[in-house]
Design an enzyme around this catalytic site. Structure first.
Site, PDB file in Angstrom:
ATOM      1  N   GLU A  45       0.834  -1.199   0.000  1.00  0.00           N
ATOM      2  CA  GLU A  45       0.000   0.000   0.000  1.00  0.00           C
ATOM      3  C   GLU A  45       0.872   1.253   0.000  1.00  0.00           C
ATOM      4  OE1 GLU A  45      -4.008   1.241   2.340  1.00  0.00           O
ATOM      5  OE2 GLU A  45      -2.271   0.873   3.628  1.00  0.00           O
ATOM      6  N   LYS A 127      -8.827   3.273  -2.617  1.00  0.00           N
ATOM      7  CA  LYS A 127      -9.364   2.717  -1.386  1.00  0.00           C
ATOM      8  C   LYS A 127     -10.702   3.377  -1.067  1.00  0.00           C
ATOM      9  CE  LYS A 127      -7.594   1.524   3.248  1.00  0.00           C
ATOM     10  NZ  LYS A 127      -6.403   1.665   4.125  1.00  0.00           N
ATOM     11  N   CYS A 161      -5.080  -2.948   2.370  1.00  0.00           N
ATOM     12  CA  CYS A 161      -5.023  -2.962   3.821  1.00  0.00           C
ATOM     13  C   CYS A 161      -6.363  -3.344   4.446  1.00  0.00           C
ATOM     14  CB  CYS A 161      -4.525  -1.594   4.292  1.00  0.00           C
ATOM     15  SG  CYS A 161      -3.925  -1.518   5.991  1.00  0.00           S
TER      16      CYS A 161
END
Length: 339
Positions: A45, A127, A161
């Site tokens: 990430e 995200k 994540c």
């Protein structure tokens, strides 16, 4: 996915807040992965320009010292740096899933770029919901960021994540028939003694459960924090205790829960490799397919809005509608009160 695919997961320290050096490192790791036969390589990430660890270590006001440099070294999806990475993918004939901080206008997003082995930028996703203090740095994605792509390797998707802790996000991804999933993580370095949810045990379990629930291969790259990172973020002994060096826990899992690569030491930089046999997907799905024979659509169904959510929508004069002159609802036709 009709044949065995060789994949690589990166475990390495980013070139902190240095876009040019970060791209150099990405290109080098792409070459290393391809040299050992990998057809896909995944990065952690925000590998470029590194994860903003200051957000976990001090107040927002104290962290502002890092903001201009971090924004300036974040990458756009259509700039010269992305073009260079695309050329490296094409040169080495390897697919790339790259985690990066995307700069778009005045905002940043936690993004993953999907690049084909011909250098095509297949897509960039963001995200959906930055986690906790990440929301002080990054904006949110939208339903169009739930993506699984048809590639020559098979159906390829990814999440960042703690998106792997969002049950509805995961179910939406499973419904798209993923076969190879890239789970991009930063490093498991912060609050190791105080918050198990941020540590390696919980987060590697999240990657493993994604593989088993979705019956998909999971390539889980994970960055590290070395001396360079600790020196950048930690100006007190207390911060050095909060942000430990190491934190690299890259993994590769099979769709039935097998661990397919021998892990590196948490402070070791390198690549994990595994050969993904598609027969394992059929075996796993014969036992449990949560969006197929192991579902109960008469009891549970998921409503998903996959449409993009633009901030500004242009309209024409012809599209503007007005209320009719007479309306049954008096609240719509009554004169306005004076301000």
């Amino acid at each position: 996915m009709d044949k065995t695919v060789r994949v690589a997961a990166v475990q390495a320290e980013p070139a902190w807040f240095d876009l040019a050096a970060g791209v150099d490192k990405v290109v080098d790791l792409i070459g290393q992965a391809a040299a050992r036969g990998a057809q896909l390589v995944g990065f952690g990430e925000t590998f470029v320009p590194g994860y903003p660890w200051w957000i976990w270590l001090d107040s927002p006001a104290a962290g502002m010292q890092f903001v201009p440099r971090y924004a300036a070294n974040s990458m756009t999806r259509d700039g010269a740096e992305m073009d260079r990475i695309r050329r490296a993918a094409a040169q080495h004939r390897i697919h790339v899933v790259l985690g990066f901080s995307e700069r778009a206008g005045g905002s940043l997003y936690m993004a993953q770029a999907f690049i084909s082995d011909t250098g095509e930028l297949i897509a960039v996703r963001r995200k959906l919901k930055p986690t906790h203090v990440e929301r002080s740095v990054y904006g949110e994605g939208d339903g169009s960021d739930l993506q699984v792509h048809d590639t020559t390797l098979g159906k390829l998707g990814g999440l960042n994540c703690w998106e792997h802790f969002q049950p509805l996000t995961k179910y939406a991804m499973y419904s798209l028939g993923e076969q190879i999933h890239v789970a991009s993580w930063p490093s498991f370095s912060v609050y190791r003694s105080a918050a198990q949810a941020l540590g390696p045990t919980v987060n590697t379990a999240a990657s493993l459960m994604y593989a088993v629930e979705g019956q998909t291969f999971v390539v889980a790259p994970c960055s590290t924090v070395g001396r360079a990172g600790q020196e950048l973020f930690c100006d007190t002994d207390t911060k050095k205790q909060l942000l430990r060096t190491g934190g690299g826990f890259a993994r590769i899992y099979g769709p039935e829960g097998s661990e397919l690569a021998t892990p590196l030491a948490e402070d070791e930089e390198g690549l994990l490799f595994a050969d993904l046999d598609p027969a394992l997907i059929a075996i796993a799905k014969s036992a449990a397919d949560p969006v197929g024979h192991y579902s109960r659509p008469d009891v549970f169904r998921l409503l998903v809005n996959r449409n993009p959510a633009p901030r500004v929508v242009e309209t024409s004069a012809e599209q503007v509608t007005t209320l009719p002159a007479h309306h049954d609802d008096e609240s719509l036709t009554a004169p306005m009160s004076p301000v």
